[in-house]
Scaffold this motif. Structure first.
Motif, short mmCIF file in Angstrom:
data_model
loop_
_atom_site.label_atom_id
_atom_site.label_comp_id
_atom_site.label_asym_id
_atom_site.label_seq_id
_atom_site.Cartn_x
_atom_site.Cartn_y
_atom_site.Cartn_z
N THR A 86 -0.74 57.39 70.01
CA THR A 86 -0.01 56.46 68.44
C THR A 86 -0.29 57.88 67.24
O THR A 86 -0.44 58.79 67.18
N GLU A 87 1.44 57.30 66.50
CA GLU A 87 2.06 58.79 65.72
C GLU A 87 2.20 57.44 64.57
O GLU A 87 3.01 55.89 64.37
N ILE A 88 1.31 57.94 62.84
CA ILE A 88 0.87 57.17 62.17
C ILE A 88 1.98 58.40 60.69
O ILE A 88 1.35 59.42 60.73
N GLY A 89 2.93 57.62 60.39
CA GLY A 89 3.51 58.57 58.87
C GLY A 89 4.55 57.94 58.06
O GLY A 89 4.77 56.80 58.04
N THR A 90 4.76 58.73 56.86
CA THR A 90 5.48 57.84 55.94
C THR A 90 6.99 59.02 55.20
O THR A 90 7.50 59.73 56.49
N HIS A 91 8.04 57.64 56.19
CA HIS A 91 9.14 58.08 56.02
C HIS A 91 9.99 58.19 54.84
O HIS A 91 9.89 57.78 53.58
N GLU A 92 9.60 60.13 55.06
CA GLU A 92 9.90 60.41 53.70
C GLU A 92 11.50 61.47 53.94
O GLU A 92 12.23 62.32 52.42
N GLY A 93 12.31 60.94 54.43
CA GLY A 93 13.02 61.36 55.32
C GLY A 93 14.44 61.44 55.80
O GLY A 93 14.02 60.57 56.41
N GLU A 94 15.27 61.56 55.38
CA GLU A 94 17.01 61.09 56.64
C GLU A 94 16.14 61.31 58.44
O GLU A 94 15.66 61.64 58.58
N PHE A 95 16.08 59.95 58.74
CA PHE A 95 15.63 60.19 60.06
C PHE A 95 17.03 58.83 61.17
O PHE A 95 17.34 57.99 60.08
N MET A 96 17.96 59.36 62.18
CA MET A 96 18.88 59.10 62.93
C MET A 96 19.50 58.04 62.18
O MET A 96 20.08 56.63 61.86
N GLY A 97 20.10 58.63 60.66
CA GLY A 97 21.32 58.03 59.86
C GLY A 97 20.26 57.36 58.63
O GLY A 97 21.19 56.72 57.79
N ILE A 98 19.06 56.79 58.92
CA ILE A 98 18.60 55.95 57.57
C ILE A 98 17.74 56.86 57.03
O ILE A 98 16.72 57.77 56.50
N GLU A 99 18.31 56.66 55.42
CA GLU A 99 17.80 57.54 54.41
C GLU A 99 16.32 57.19 53.89
O GLU A 99 15.77 56.15 54.30
N PRO A 100 15.34 57.66 53.20
CA PRO A 100 13.72 57.21 53.88
C PRO A 100 13.62 55.91 52.85
O PRO A 100 14.75 55.45 51.73
N THR A 101 12.44 55.60 53.83
CA THR A 101 12.18 54.29 52.94
C THR A 101 10.62 53.99 52.00
O THR A 101 10.55 53.05 51.04
N GLY A 102 10.41 55.34 52.26
CA GLY A 102 8.72 55.39 51.98
C GLY A 102 8.04 54.74 52.85
O GLY A 102 6.42 54.30 52.11
N ARG A 103 7.37 54.14 53.34
CA ARG A 103 7.63 53.18 54.64
C ARG A 103 6.60 53.77 55.05
O ARG A 103 6.60 54.58 56.03
#
Length: 143
Positions: A86-103
């Protein structure tokens, strides 16, 4: 030999505590064979070689800089090492064209490494990217 690979896999995928204290996410380098093949049928051919594999991992770490991987089971037999994680992390950078959400997101998956001469020669990885995209709000499943 198998118990050595199980232990090495756990160490390789763990974050060293002193690096975490410094806010760094450095991992031990897994020994990769020069001709490594990453068997991901959905990915382009160039991403299946060692350089592409490393680029993919670094892009994920860039998008989720605090990512932590927890290994649940590690199995080793007949020249293969497999694990569920299981990987857990915070979305703080662009991913697959998706801007950071902070989620804060969670993604589960399984990985199988084929070993050759003490190095990873081939790898298969399946992670729940659909679930990850849902958590990021990038897609919505029909009801």
């Amino acid at each position: 030999m198998y118990s050595r690979w199980k232990s090495e896999t756990r160490r390789s995928y763990g974050v060293r505590s002193r690096d975490r204290e410094r806010g760094e996410l450095r991992r031990r380098r897994r020994p990769l064979r020069r001709g490594l093949r990453s068997a991901r049928p959905s990915g382009p051919e160039e991403k299946r070689r060692p350089e592409g594999f490393k680029e993919t991992v670094e892009a994920f770490r860039s998008a989720f800089p605090d990512v932590e991987m927890t290994l649940h089971e590690v199995l080793a037999d007949g020249g293969y090492v497999a694990f569920r994680a299981t990987e857990i992390g915070t979305h703080e950078g662009e991913f697959m064209g998706i801007e950071p959400t902070g989620r804060r997101v969670e993604m589960e998956g399984t990985v199988i490494h084929r070993l050759e001469d003490g190095k990873v020669a081939e790898t298969w990885a399946q992670f729940d990217v659909l679930g990850l995209l849902r958590q990021l709000g990038a897609i919505e499943l029909p009801r």
